[in-house]
Enzyme design. Structure first.
Site, PDB file in Angstrom:
ATOM      1  N   SER A 159      26.243  53.703  29.808  1.00 27.06           N
ATOM      2  CA  SER A 159      27.628  53.697  29.320  1.00 27.06           C
ATOM      3  C   SER A 159      28.245  55.070  29.571  1.00 27.06           C
ATOM      4  O   SER A 159      27.567  56.102  29.458  1.00 27.06           O
ATOM      5  CB  SER A 159      27.659  53.404  27.821  1.00 27.06           C
ATOM      6  OG  SER A 159      28.939  53.702  27.304  1.00 27.06           O
ATOM      7  N   TYR A 172      24.000  53.674  19.456  1.00 31.31           N
ATOM      8  CA  TYR A 172      24.292  53.042  20.744  1.00 31.31           C
ATOM      9  C   TYR A 172      24.421  54.101  21.848  1.00 31.31           C
ATOM     10  O   TYR A 172      23.815  53.987  22.920  1.00 31.31           O
ATOM     11  CB  TYR A 172      25.570  52.209  20.614  1.00 31.31           C
ATOM     12  CG  TYR A 172      26.076  51.674  21.933  1.00 31.31           C
ATOM     13  CD1 TYR A 172      25.404  50.634  22.582  1.00 31.31           C
ATOM     14  CD2 TYR A 172      27.194  52.219  22.554  1.00 31.31           C
ATOM     15  CE1 TYR A 172      25.847  50.154  23.808  1.00 31.31           C
ATOM     16  CE2 TYR A 172      27.651  51.742  23.772  1.00 31.31           C
ATOM     17  CZ  TYR A 172      26.972  50.712  24.392  1.00 31.31           C
ATOM     18  OH  TYR A 172      27.405  50.244  25.607  1.00 31.31           O
TER      19      TYR A 172
HETATM   20  N1  LIG Z   1      32.255  46.483  27.270  1.00 27.29           N
HETATM   21  C1  LIG Z   1      32.225  47.803  27.327  1.00 27.29           C
HETATM   22  O1  LIG Z   1      33.204  48.490  27.010  1.00 27.29           O
HETATM   23  C2  LIG Z   1      30.991  48.533  27.788  1.00 27.29           C
HETATM   24  C3  LIG Z   1      31.078  49.905  28.061  1.00 27.29           C
HETATM   25  C4  LIG Z   1      29.938  50.578  28.481  1.00 27.29           C
HETATM   26  C5  LIG Z   1      28.753  49.896  28.633  1.00 27.29           C
HETATM   27  N2  LIG Z   1      28.694  48.569  28.365  1.00 27.29           N
HETATM   28  C6  LIG Z   1      27.406  47.883  28.536  1.00 27.29           C
HETATM   29  O2  LIG Z   1      27.578  46.795  29.432  1.00 27.29           O
HETATM   30  C7  LIG Z   1      26.703  45.732  29.036  1.00 27.29           C
HETATM   31  C8  LIG Z   1      27.501  44.468  28.776  1.00 27.29           C
HETATM   32  O3  LIG Z   1      28.537  44.748  27.881  1.00 27.29           O
HETATM   33  P1  LIG Z   1      29.379  43.630  27.107  1.00 27.29           P
HETATM   34  O4  LIG Z   1      30.702  44.184  26.833  1.00 27.29           O
HETATM   35  O5  LIG Z   1      29.249  42.337  27.802  1.00 27.29           O
HETATM   36  O6  LIG Z   1      28.551  43.707  25.736  1.00 27.29           O
HETATM   37  P2  LIG Z   1      28.035  42.616  24.729  1.00 27.29           P
HETATM   38  O7  LIG Z   1      27.593  43.358  23.535  1.00 27.29           O
HETATM   39  O8  LIG Z   1      28.972  41.564  24.539  1.00 27.29           O
HETATM   40  O9  LIG Z   1      26.888  41.957  25.598  1.00 27.29           O
HETATM   41  C9  LIG Z   1      25.617  42.118  25.484  1.00 27.29           C
HETATM   42  C10 LIG Z   1      24.917  40.827  25.851  1.00 27.29           C
HETATM   43  O10 LIG Z   1      23.567  41.040  25.526  1.00 27.29           O
HETATM   44  C11 LIG Z   1      23.099  39.932  24.776  1.00 27.29           C
HETATM   45  N3  LIG Z   1      22.020  40.379  23.895  1.00 27.29           N
HETATM   46  C12 LIG Z   1      22.128  41.112  22.755  1.00 27.29           C
HETATM   47  N4  LIG Z   1      20.921  41.292  22.225  1.00 27.29           N
HETATM   48  C13 LIG Z   1      20.033  40.686  23.040  1.00 27.29           C
HETATM   49  C14 LIG Z   1      18.622  40.533  23.017  1.00 27.29           C
HETATM   50  N5  LIG Z   1      17.870  41.033  22.032  1.00 27.29           N
HETATM   51  N6  LIG Z   1      18.033  39.835  24.017  1.00 27.29           N
HETATM   52  C15 LIG Z   1      18.788  39.298  25.018  1.00 27.29           C
HETATM   53  N7  LIG Z   1      20.112  39.405  25.081  1.00 27.29           N
HETATM   54  C16 LIG Z   1      20.731  40.098  24.109  1.00 27.29           C
HETATM   55  C17 LIG Z   1      24.319  39.421  24.015  1.00 27.29           C
HETATM   56  O11 LIG Z   1      24.135  38.087  23.585  1.00 27.29           O
HETATM   57  C18 LIG Z   1      25.398  39.587  25.069  1.00 27.29           C
HETATM   58  O12 LIG Z   1      25.439  38.467  25.926  1.00 27.29           O
HETATM   59  C19 LIG Z   1      25.957  46.228  27.813  1.00 27.29           C
HETATM   60  O13 LIG Z   1      24.746  46.845  28.215  1.00 27.29           O
HETATM   61  C20 LIG Z   1      26.889  47.266  27.255  1.00 27.29           C
HETATM   62  O14 LIG Z   1      26.203  48.195  26.456  1.00 27.29           O
HETATM   63  C21 LIG Z   1      29.786  47.865  27.953  1.00 27.29           C
END
Ligand SMILES: NC(=O)c1ccc[n+]([C@@H]2O[C@H](COP(=O)([O-])OP(=O)(O)OC[C@H]3O[C@@H](n4cnc5c(N)ncnc54)[C@H](O)[C@@H]3O)[C@@H](O)[C@H]2O)c1
Length: 266
Positions: A159, A172
């Site tokens: 991130s 996080y």
């Molecule tokens: N959206 C943002 O602004 C952002 C910014 C920086 C990084 N990220 C990273 O990008 C990735 C996707 O982000 P997002 O916005 O879709 O986030 P999100 O939190 O919606 O998605 C995470 C996904 O992981 C799944 N998950 C959670 N715990 C789990 C587990 N124990 N086993 C299997 N699956 C599990 C959830 O069901 C979901 O589908 C993540 O790694 C997040 O940290 C997102």
């Protein structure tokens, strides 16, 4: 005046070719992972969407299959070693190989933004269990099959919070900094086996889950300071993740590509 276009050379095409590649995407059941699943399938990859939200993962796979591409959806808790082993085994039984692992699942949107002193220790531990142990277990589960073929691509999602030191989800942000160190060290362990390990650090992205868990105000402030001053959408991440999944990046490993519209100049 239009010039006659020449066909693209085979070498150029092969470098970025994802056709027939087997790609395991954790967290592929919703949010950004769902977009990766769809876009990789559209590029001709065979997709394994693995998510703790099993219904979401299966729905994604059904949508992809309905469009005529190949995918399966699996319910997996990536912090559970036995479940992760089953994920790798099922992918191998179904498709024979694993070319690419995208470690995208994490605990993010479900976490309240709050002062670090108010984070319960159980929540801190669970974030580390999913975001770091889960990534470690997924890599351990797929590595033997990649090593056997002397080839593989691992892409870990970090991130841009790491470069900015964004507060209010301290556990996080800390876990995502861990992803960078993990990526660097694992790249040295797996380099001799022909496996690259890289990372992508997204900026605040309007995934369906992020939008649902954030105020409009918060999302607006995340746009300020970007060289490209607009909201980031999941599709903005696909190019970097795909590049790290193809032959085009075979001599690049241990690196983290920041994709945030030019806010943090990592
Ligand atoms: N959206 C943002 O602004 C952002 C910014 C920086 C990084 N990220 C990273 O990008 C990735 C996707 O982000 P997002 O916005 O879709 O986030 P999100 O939190 O919606 O998605 C995470 C996904 O992981 C799944 N998950 C959670 N715990 C789990 C587990 N124990 N086993 C299997 N699956 C599990 C959830 O069901 C979901 O589908 C993540 O790694 C997040 O940290 C997102």
């Amino acid at each position: 005046m239009a010039t006659a276009s020449k066909p693209i050379s085979n070498a150029a095409q092969e470098r970025f070719d994802l056709r027939g590649k087997v790609v395991v995407i954790t967290g592929g059941g919703k949010g950004i992972g769902k977009i990766y699943a769809r876009e990789f399938a559209h590029a001709g990859a065979k997709v394994v969407a693995a998510d703790i939200d099993g219904e979401g993962a299966e729905a994604v796979a059904r949508e992809i299959a309905a469009e005529g591409y190949e995918a399966i959806g699996l319910r997996v808790d990536i912090s559970d070693a036995a479940a992760v082993e089953v994920m790798a085994k099922t992918a191998l039984e179904k498709f024979g190989v694993i070319d690419v692992l995208i470690n995208n699942a994490s605990l993010m949107s479900v976490l309240p933004r709050r002062d670090w002193m108010e984070i319960p220790v159980e929540e801190w531990d669970r974030v580390m269990d999913v975001n770091l142990r889960g990534m470690f277990l997924c890599c351990q589960a797929v590595a033997p099959a990649m090593k056997a073929r002397k080839y593989g691509k691992i892409v870990n999602i970090s991130s841009s919070r790491v470069w900015e030191g964004t507060p209010l989800r301290l556990h996080y942000t800390t876990s995502k900094a861990g992803v960078v160190g993990f990526t660097r060290a694992l790249s040295r362990e797996l380099g001799p086996h022909g496996i690259t390990v890289n990372s992508v650090s997204p900026g605040a992205t309007l995934s369906e889950t992020q939008v649902a868990s954030s105020s409009g105000n918060y999302l607006a402030t995340r746009v300020e300071g970007r060289a490209i001053e607009r909201a980031q959408v999941p599709e903005d991440l696909v190019g970097a993740v795909m590049f790290l999944s193809t032959q085009a990046s075979d001599f690049m490993t241990g690196q983290t590509i920041n994709v945030d519209g030019g806010k943090a100049m990592h």
